[in-house]
Design a protein around this motif. Structure first.
Motif, PDB file in Angstrom:
ATOM      1  N   ALA A 109       0.835  -1.209   0.000  1.00 43.50           N
ATOM      2  CA  ALA A 109       0.000   0.000   0.000  1.00 43.50           C
ATOM      3  C   ALA A 109       0.867   1.256   0.000  1.00 43.50           C
ATOM      4  O   ALA A 109       0.548   2.238  -0.682  1.00 43.50           O
ATOM      5  CB  ALA A 109      -0.941  -0.007   1.205  1.00 43.50           C
ATOM      6  N   LEU A 110       1.958   1.218   0.729  1.00 40.30           N
ATOM      7  CA  LEU A 110       2.896   2.341   0.757  1.00 40.30           C
ATOM      8  C   LEU A 110       3.485   2.591  -0.627  1.00 40.30           C
ATOM      9  O   LEU A 110       3.543   3.729  -1.103  1.00 40.30           O
ATOM     10  CB  LEU A 110       4.003   2.044   1.772  1.00 40.30           C
ATOM     11  CG  LEU A 110       5.035   3.099   2.066  1.00 40.30           C
ATOM     12  CD1 LEU A 110       4.392   4.360   2.607  1.00 40.30           C
ATOM     13  CD2 LEU A 110       6.048   2.563   3.057  1.00 40.30           C
ATOM     14  N   ASN A 111       3.867   1.514  -1.292  1.00 44.13           N
ATOM     15  CA  ASN A 111       4.450   1.627  -2.624  1.00 44.13           C
ATOM     16  C   ASN A 111       3.444   2.076  -3.682  1.00 44.13           C
ATOM     17  O   ASN A 111       3.840   2.519  -4.760  1.00 44.13           O
ATOM     18  CB  ASN A 111       5.092   0.305  -3.046  1.00 44.13           C
ATOM     19  CG  ASN A 111       6.321  -0.009  -2.229  1.00 44.13           C
ATOM     20  OD1 ASN A 111       6.978   0.887  -1.706  1.00 44.13           O
ATOM     21  ND2 ASN A 111       6.630  -1.280  -2.097  1.00 44.13           N
ATOM     22  N   SER A 112       2.154   1.965  -3.397  1.00 40.91           N
ATOM     23  CA  SER A 112       1.149   2.366  -4.388  1.00 40.91           C
ATOM     24  C   SER A 112       0.615   3.782  -4.158  1.00 40.91           C
ATOM     25  O   SER A 112      -0.210   4.254  -4.947  1.00 40.91           O
ATOM     26  CB  SER A 112       0.002   1.357  -4.424  1.00 40.91           C
ATOM     27  OG  SER A 112      -0.764   1.446  -3.251  1.00 40.91           O
ATOM     28  N   ILE A 113       1.085   4.467  -3.122  1.00 49.71           N
ATOM     29  CA  ILE A 113       0.605   5.827  -2.855  1.00 49.71           C
ATOM     30  C   ILE A 113       0.801   6.728  -4.069  1.00 49.71           C
ATOM     31  O   ILE A 113      -0.102   7.453  -4.471  1.00 49.71           O
ATOM     32  CB  ILE A 113       1.291   6.437  -1.606  1.00 49.71           C
ATOM     33  CG1 ILE A 113       0.756   5.772  -0.333  1.00 49.71           C
ATOM     34  CG2 ILE A 113       1.079   7.953  -1.544  1.00 49.71           C
ATOM     35  CD1 ILE A 113       1.450   6.209   0.942  1.00 49.71           C
ATOM     36  N   THR A 114       1.985   6.683  -4.685  1.00 48.07           N
ATOM     37  CA  THR A 114       2.253   7.594  -5.801  1.00 48.07           C
ATOM     38  C   THR A 114       1.430   7.264  -7.051  1.00 48.07           C
ATOM     39  O   THR A 114       1.208   8.141  -7.875  1.00 48.07           O
ATOM     40  CB  THR A 114       3.751   7.624  -6.147  1.00 48.07           C
ATOM     41  OG1 THR A 114       4.196   6.297  -6.423  1.00 48.07           O
ATOM     42  CG2 THR A 114       4.554   8.217  -5.007  1.00 48.07           C
ATOM     43  N   SER A 115       0.971   6.034  -7.189  1.00 50.96           N
ATOM     44  CA  SER A 115       0.106   5.729  -8.336  1.00 50.96           C
ATOM     45  C   SER A 115      -1.308   6.282  -8.116  1.00 50.96           C
ATOM     46  O   SER A 115      -1.981   6.663  -9.063  1.00 50.96           O
ATOM     47  CB  SER A 115       0.073   4.233  -8.630  1.00 50.96           C
ATOM     48  OG  SER A 115      -0.502   3.534  -7.563  1.00 50.96           O
TER      49      SER A 115
END
Length: 154
Positions: free
Chosen positions: A59-65
């Motif tokens: 979820a952290l890695n998808s924040i920018t998407s």
């Protein structure tokens, strides 16, 4: 504290002069009761994530998407908290919206998998005002696992 609807509530600690929609921020998000939901750190500073830790990392890695106006400069998932150094550029969304969305995404996924998980309410933030503070906080985040034995959130 103020009384609202016959309940006392804590005043916000947020800076009243900042919109929290543009800028650079250091955010710490803790688990309820500082419980080690996300995994463990071994003696050699290696983080071994649990399933919930993997969910939080995804979820952290998808924040920018989800929020392309957001840049994550550094982040770390620890056993019971997460640190994020991020900047927001000309956003319609505030820092509270972005962090709330992240926390909700982790909670929803854990609920779907029937995993016992709870966040601490709210989150801690610090407004980054200069490059010296940025460098210091970035170093703090990146070295957090190796300093786990002395971590105040442990």
């Amino acid at each position: 504290m103020t009384l609202y609807n016959e309940t006392y509530r804590i005043e916000t600690a947020r800076a009243q002069w900042d919109s929290y929609a543009t800028g650079c921020y250091f955010v710490t998000i803790c688990t309820h009761g500082k419980r080690h939901y996300f995994g463990e750190i071994s003696h050699d500073a290696t983080f071994s994530p649990s399933l919930i830790g993997t969910i939080a990392t995804d979820a952290l890695n998808s924040i920018t998407s989800h929020y392309p106006e957001t840049t994550i400069h550094a982040s770390v998932v620890m056993p019971n908290h997460i640190h994020i150094l991020l900047s927001i550029d000309r956003s319609k969304h505030t820092l509270a919206h972005i962090i709330g969305s992240f926390k909700s995404a982790v909670t929803r996924r854990c609920n779907r998998l029937s995993l016992n998980f709870r966040w601490q309410t709210r989150f801690h933030d610090h407004i980054i005002r200069d490059s010296g503070a940025f460098i210091h906080i970035q170093h703090y985040i990146l070295t957090n696992p190796e300093n786990w034995a002395n971590d105040s959130l442990r």
